[in-house]
Design an enzyme around this catalytic site. Structure first.
Site, PDB file in Angstrom:
ATOM      1  N   SER A   1      -9.618   2.084   2.580  1.00  0.00           N
ATOM      2  CA  SER A   1      -8.673   2.818   1.769  1.00  0.00           C
ATOM      3  C   SER A   1      -7.593   1.947   1.140  1.00  0.00           C
ATOM      4  O   SER A   1      -6.838   2.403   0.282  1.00  0.00           O
ATOM      5  CB  SER A   1      -7.998   3.903   2.606  1.00  0.00           C
ATOM      6  OG  SER A   1      -7.209   3.341   3.644  1.00  0.00           O
TER       7      SER A   1
ATOM      8  N   LYS B   1       0.840  -1.205   0.000  1.00  0.00           N
ATOM      9  CA  LYS B   1       0.000   0.000   0.000  1.00  0.00           C
ATOM     10  C   LYS B   1       0.871   1.250   0.000  1.00  0.00           C
ATOM     11  O   LYS B   1       1.851   1.332   0.749  1.00  0.00           O
ATOM     12  CB  LYS B   1      -0.913  -0.017   1.227  1.00  0.00           C
ATOM     13  CG  LYS B   1      -1.932   1.110   1.271  1.00  0.00           C
ATOM     14  CD  LYS B   1      -2.841   0.964   2.491  1.00  0.00           C
ATOM     15  CE  LYS B   1      -3.902   2.059   2.539  1.00  0.00           C
ATOM     16  NZ  LYS B   1      -4.811   1.900   3.704  1.00  0.00           N
TER      17      LYS B   1
ATOM     18  N   SER C   1     -10.096  -0.203   6.853  1.00  0.00           N
ATOM     19  CA  SER C   1      -9.465  -0.045   5.541  1.00  0.00           C
ATOM     20  C   SER C   1      -8.870  -1.304   4.938  1.00  0.00           C
ATOM     21  O   SER C   1      -8.512  -1.299   3.762  1.00  0.00           O
ATOM     22  CB  SER C   1      -8.384   1.050   5.597  1.00  0.00           C
ATOM     23  OG  SER C   1      -8.978   2.318   5.688  1.00  0.00           O
TER      24      SER C   1
END
Length: 495
Positions: A160, A85, A184
């Site tokens: 996210s 990420k 997330s």
């Protein structure tokens, strides 16, 4: 859903990939090459990756293969490709944090989770998409293009950790790293049909400091429970840079997953805070609960819990932490921010210390109620989300009324962020599909520090209801033209 023949060669999971590389059944170079082919084919549509390290990843894979041939193994993940990420600091590799304000940010040091991933022998093939500074549960992004669901590319993947979930579900990589400050990893995990565990706070150390450090967790996103358990075994443990990091675990969670499930007291709550749940989701979850009751050694109780919603506390802590910290740093760049995030920063200016302390008090009261439940049960299960994926270019579902909080996304994710407030480990796992072929997530919550219980239960349920043979065909996705947002984000010849 059957496997797509076009992908039948596809991606082994982490444990199998590592074993095949160690035994010489497949080379790291071949596996990394397959990842890069999948990314090249599907990323222009799904928007899972930003920077992709084609040349570096292949060179690293060739080195891993040479070392294996000479008898050297770097670690348990020798030569296995991963996505990371784009919120995690990576030394010498750009970390944009999903923001136009950070396109030139190149950290000098690796985050602890990155150091440990590399030490285990893994290869980073690229940075995966995230919403701006990880602020929302959708996949809306002006940097990467909106994250699109591999099961239906018109729909959101959730966020996210959008790119990490997409990349694993679409078999671009065997696994990826994500972070969770309000759901997330679990939100996109549920929408994309993969496994993701938010562990107890500090289980995997985080650094650099986060503006919501009391809520934020780092961890893997995988196709199987056993892959997740292995990665937590490798990535957990204290680090001096994280003052909240927990002591080293006393057991292997992967070993726990291979042990028979003991008798457990499981409570099922079909909703929280009187939130309406989509009928298709409710039906899939109810069917899974019936299988649990009939096939696993559990004593099951079922009733909605009467906890009051701590939404206001979460709103204040999230808006205050993110809004004040980023607002001070980005006050002159608000016009470059996602309008929703800019609005959060503006709202944060009206909060004061009394508001923040009141929210902490409300948080403590809610957490006490959650922990009291676990005096009489071992696990709590709920739907992961009450809504199905909505349009990829939206922050909230089409039918959600406008609101004035800084976290309107938290209104459609009311089953995830409460356990960031309470600190309990919480996992999402696929438990079925809607008639339209969209995966549905079941959330499994344990008492604090009892991730081993959560993983062992999820492994038993995975054996009862295996899901990894189901995967999106991606044929419809390939027909959607790619979105172009910011040409400076990625060198197109390395995408």
């Amino acid at each position: 859903m059957a496997k797509d023949p076009a992908l039948s060669h596809s991606m082994p999971d982490v444990i199998n990939a590592a074993q095949q590389i160690r035994c010489g059944e497949v080379s790291s170079e071949t596996l990394v090459g397959n990842c890069l082919k999948q990314i090249k084919t599907h990323n222009p549509t799904l928007n899972a990756f930003g920077d992709v390290y084609d040349e570096q990843a292949l060179e690293e894979a060739i080195s891993c293969d040479r070392e294996r041939q000479s008898g050297k193994i770097r670690g348990p993940l020798h030569g296995v490709p991963f996505g990371v990420k784009d919120l995690f600091s990576t030394a010498g590799l750009r970390t944009t944090k999903g923001s136009l304000t950070s396109l030139d940010n190149v950290p000098e040091s690796d985050a602890p989770i990155i150091e440990r991933l590399k030490a285990a022998g893994a290869i980073i093939v690229g940075k995966t998409a995230t919403t701006e500074f990880g602020w929302t549960g959708s996949s809306y992004s002006r940097v990467f293009g909106h994250g699109r669901n591999p099961w239906n590319s018109a729909l959101t993947s959730g966020g996210s950790s959008s790119g990490s979930a997409i990349s694993v579900a679409a078999r671009m990589v065997p696994a990826a790293l994500g972070s969770d400050g309000g759901g997330s990893v679990r939100i996109p995990g549920a929408f994309c049909g993969i496994f993701a565990l938010k562990a107890s706070l500090g289980r995997i150390p985080t650094w650099p400091w986060s503006a919501t450090e009391m809520l934020s967790h780092a961890g893997p996103m995988t196709r199987t429970v056993r892959d997740s358990a292995l990665l937590f075994d490798l990535l957990s443990g204290p680090d001096a840079r994280d003052h909240q990091a927990l002591p080293a675990k006393s057991e292997s969670w992967l070993a726990r997953c291979d042990q028979p499930l003991p008798s457990l007291r499981v409570h099922y709550s079909p909703t929280l805070f009187n939130t309406p749940v989509d009928e298709q989701i409710a039906r899939c979850v109810e069917q899974a609960v019936e299988q649990i009751a009939h096939s696993l050694p559990v004593t099951l109780t079922a009733r909605p819990l009467d906890w009051p919603s701590p939404f206001d506390a979460f709103d204040t802590l999230w808006s205050g932490g993110r809004g004040v910290a980023y607002g001070a740093a980005l006050q002159q760049q608000l016009d470059q921010l996602d309008p929703g995030f800019a609005a959060l920063i503006e709202r944060a200016q009206s909060l004061n210390l009394a508001d923040y302390l009141a929210a902490q008090k409300q948080r403590a009261a809610f957490a006490g109620q959650v922990h009291a439940l676990f005096d009489s049960v071992d696990l709590l299960i709920t739907p992961t989300l009450p809504v199905l994926p909505f349009a990829a270019d939206r922050h909230v579902p089409e039918n959600q009324s406008p609101g004035d909080s800084g976290v309107e996304w938290a209104r459609w994710t009311p089953f995830t962020w409460p356990f960031n407030l309470s600190g309990n480990p919480a996992a999402t796992m696929p438990c079925g599909f809607t008639p339209q072929g969209l995966p549905v997530g079941l959330q499994v919550i344990g008492r604090r520090y009892a991730e081993g219980d959560v993983l062992q239960f999820c492994a038993a349920l995975e054996a009862l209801m295996p899901w990894d043979q189901h995967q999106p065909s991606l044929q419809g996705a390939a027909l959607r033209p790619p979105e172009r947002y910011t040409a400076v984000l990625v060198d197109q010849n390395r995408r």
